[in-house]
Design an enzyme around this catalytic site. Structure first.
Site, PDB file in Angstrom:
ATOM      1  CE  LYS A 190      -9.855  13.305 -17.124  1.00 23.13           C
ATOM      2  NZ  LYS A 190     -10.239  14.403 -16.253  1.00 23.13           N
TER       3      LYS A 190
ATOM      4  NE  ARG B 263      -2.465   1.161   3.465  1.00 25.25           N
ATOM      5  CZ  ARG B 263      -2.661   0.497   4.617  1.00 25.25           C
ATOM      6  NH1 ARG B 263      -3.441  -0.554   4.662  1.00 25.25           N
ATOM      7  NH2 ARG B 263      -2.048   0.877   5.720  1.00 25.25           N
TER       8      ARG B 263
ATOM      9  CG  ASP C 149      -7.713  19.913 -11.183  1.00 21.43           C
ATOM     10  OD1 ASP C 149      -6.876  19.604 -12.056  1.00 21.43           O
ATOM     11  OD2 ASP C 149      -8.800  19.323 -11.040  1.00 21.43           O
TER      12      ASP C 149
ATOM     13  CE1 TYR D 227     -13.917  16.475 -13.730  1.00 23.37           C
ATOM     14  CE2 TYR D 227     -13.340  15.791 -11.521  1.00 23.37           C
ATOM     15  CZ  TYR D 227     -13.717  15.475 -12.803  1.00 23.37           C
ATOM     16  OH  TYR D 227     -13.897  14.161 -13.154  1.00 23.37           O
TER      17      TYR D 227
HETATM   18  C1  LIG Z   1     -10.970  14.276 -15.071  1.00 21.44           C
HETATM   19  C2  LIG Z   1     -10.584  15.357 -14.162  1.00 21.44           C
HETATM   20  C3  LIG Z   1     -10.386  15.108 -12.810  1.00 21.44           C
HETATM   21  C4  LIG Z   1     -10.633  13.751 -12.178  1.00 21.44           C
HETATM   22  O1  LIG Z   1      -9.824  12.738 -12.640  1.00 21.44           O
HETATM   23  P1  LIG Z   1     -10.318  11.204 -12.488  1.00 21.44           P
HETATM   24  O2  LIG Z   1      -9.082  10.430 -12.700  1.00 21.44           O
HETATM   25  O3  LIG Z   1     -11.374  10.999 -13.512  1.00 21.44           O
HETATM   26  O4  LIG Z   1     -10.857  11.060 -11.092  1.00 21.44           O
HETATM   27  C5  LIG Z   1      -9.999  16.155 -12.014  1.00 21.44           C
HETATM   28  N1  LIG Z   1      -9.819  17.397 -12.506  1.00 21.44           N
HETATM   29  C6  LIG Z   1      -9.999  17.665 -13.800  1.00 21.44           C
HETATM   30  C7  LIG Z   1      -9.778  19.061 -14.288  1.00 21.44           C
HETATM   31  C8  LIG Z   1     -10.401  16.678 -14.669  1.00 21.44           C
HETATM   32  O5  LIG Z   1     -10.632  16.961 -15.954  1.00 21.44           O
END
Ligand SMILES: *Cc1c(COP(=O)(O)O)cnc(C)c1O
Length: 391
Positions: free
Chosen positions: A206, A56, A181, A109
């Protein structure tokens, strides 16, 4: 070392893996020790990066990814998590408790907003949303108990650029931590720690993974914020699967060349769309007439392939369906950052509270993938023709 060389080299230790270029996938829960001494020695160094104690806490596969992301974001250390949202929620829980105040950009988001409202709200954290354009005006919203200022630039769905250095300066004056973010720009096109951010999140799902085949998040910290984040990671049991870390590392090595093409195609499509009568606004800070363009040019070194647009007028649902359903390249699907193009309707007007989003036409989000940009342009052109014809 210049950045493109760092992307290739960061986190790689072939000498530890019989010379193999990439670290193997360590699928491990139990990590054995040969002696009691060894077991107890490991336990006393539990928080040292790179310690093999228990699955973990990570393995050489996740350590390699964490090292590479930390180097590219320009931070002290990184924790890998099972998803981007998992990274966001863990980072916020690291700093917030009952009676604390959190400031969040209204362009956040949406699942982050839901975590703040439903989970942090239930824990007794006060959440205030603010206008993404607030800049140094954030000073008027700071309270004695404001612990975290959350930023995201450009904003999800609406792509406002925030003045991060101005917001960070105010937050730091008040002893608050700036959590960002940074998914849109990736670690390559915005350097969070050079702009005052204390904790930077990537939805590695992403562009870092880049191939639509894994979910993963990263939390990268300054030296000062690392202890709090590591404690949250450990107490919550946050972890990332070895196979997903491997896929993310593999994706990361080509991030620079992929992003360059996403940017080139994104710009071509955005420029073309901004000349179309069916479109009233293109939401992309790389366009010179975008309201965020100057800030973007000052702080960012590139734009990714994700942008928004607002249709010029309301179209009947059947007309929208004719456009979406007939696309050859722009698939209907959430997430983004893979090699493929996407186009979805979005509804930013539904969940804003500090600002409003008032446009008669539908808002859309486009991800420019790695297809030939001329094919993408023609696909959009035919889509807009279907939209008009069915209206
Ligand atoms: C997709 C996304 C997330 C979340 O990512 P996941 O891996 O789907 O949980 C967070 N912030 C932004 C800007 C995103 O586009």
């Amino acid at each position: 070392m210049r950045e493109d060389s760092t992307i290739v080299n960061a986190g790689r230790h072939p000498e530890d893996h019989y010379g193999a270029v990439n670290p193997p996938v360590y699928r491990a829960s139990t990590i054995l020790s040969a002696t009691l001494d060894e077991l107890q020695e490991k336990e006393s160094n539990l928080n040292e990066i790179g310690q093999m104690v228990y699955g973990r806490f990570g393995t050489p596969t996740s350590f390699a990814l964490q090292e590479a992301v930390a180097a590219l974001e320009g931070g002290h250390a990184t924790a890998a998590t099972a998803s981007g949202l998992n990274a966001l929620s863990t980072a916020l829980l690291a700093f917030l408790g009952t009676g604390d105040h959190l400031l969040v950009t209204d362009s956040v988001y949406r699942p982050t907003r839901r975590f703040c409202d439903d989970m942090l709200g239930r824990l007794g954290v006060e959440v205030t949303y603010y206008d993404p354009h607030v800049g140094a005006g954030i000073a008027g919203l700071m309270r004695d108990n404001t612990r975290v200022v959350f930023v995201e630039a450009p904003g999800s769905l609406t792509f406002e650029v925030q003045d991060i250095p101005a917001i960070a300066a105010v937050a730091h004056e008040h002893g608050a931590v700036v959590v960002m973010d940074n998914t849109w720009a990736s670690p390559l096109y915005f350097k969070p720690f050079a702009h005052g951010v204390d904790v930077s999140i990537q939805a590695a799902t992403k562009y870092i993974v880049g191939h639509s085949d894994a979910l993963l998040g990263t939390i990268t910290c300054t030296e000062e914020t690392w202890d709090a984040v590591l404690t949250a990671v450990r107490r919550l049991g946050v972890t990332a699967g070895a196979d997903d870390c491997y896929l993310a590392l593999r994706g990361l090595r080509t991030l620079s060349v992929r992003l360059a093409r996403h940017q080139q195609s994104g710009l071509a499509l955005a420029r073309w769309l901004s000349t179309r009568p069916e479109v009233t606004r293109v939401l992309y800070p790389a366009l010179p007439d975008d309201p965020g363009h100057e800030l973007w040019r000052r702080d960012f070194s590139g734009a990714c392939g994700l942008f928004g647009l607002v249709l010029a007028r309301p179209y009947p649902r059947e007309a929208l369906a004719a456009m979406f359903d007939g696309f050859e390249h722009f698939a209907l699907g959430y997430s983004w950052g893979g090699f493929e193009s996407l186009c979805v309707p979005t509804f930013p007007e539904r969940f804003r509270t500090a600002t409003t989003w008032e446009h008669p036409g539908q808002t859309l989000r486009i991800h420019a993938g790695l297809e030939d940009p001329d094919d993408l342009l023609e696909d959009l052109e035919r889509g807009l023709a279907r939209l008009e014809a069915a209206a």
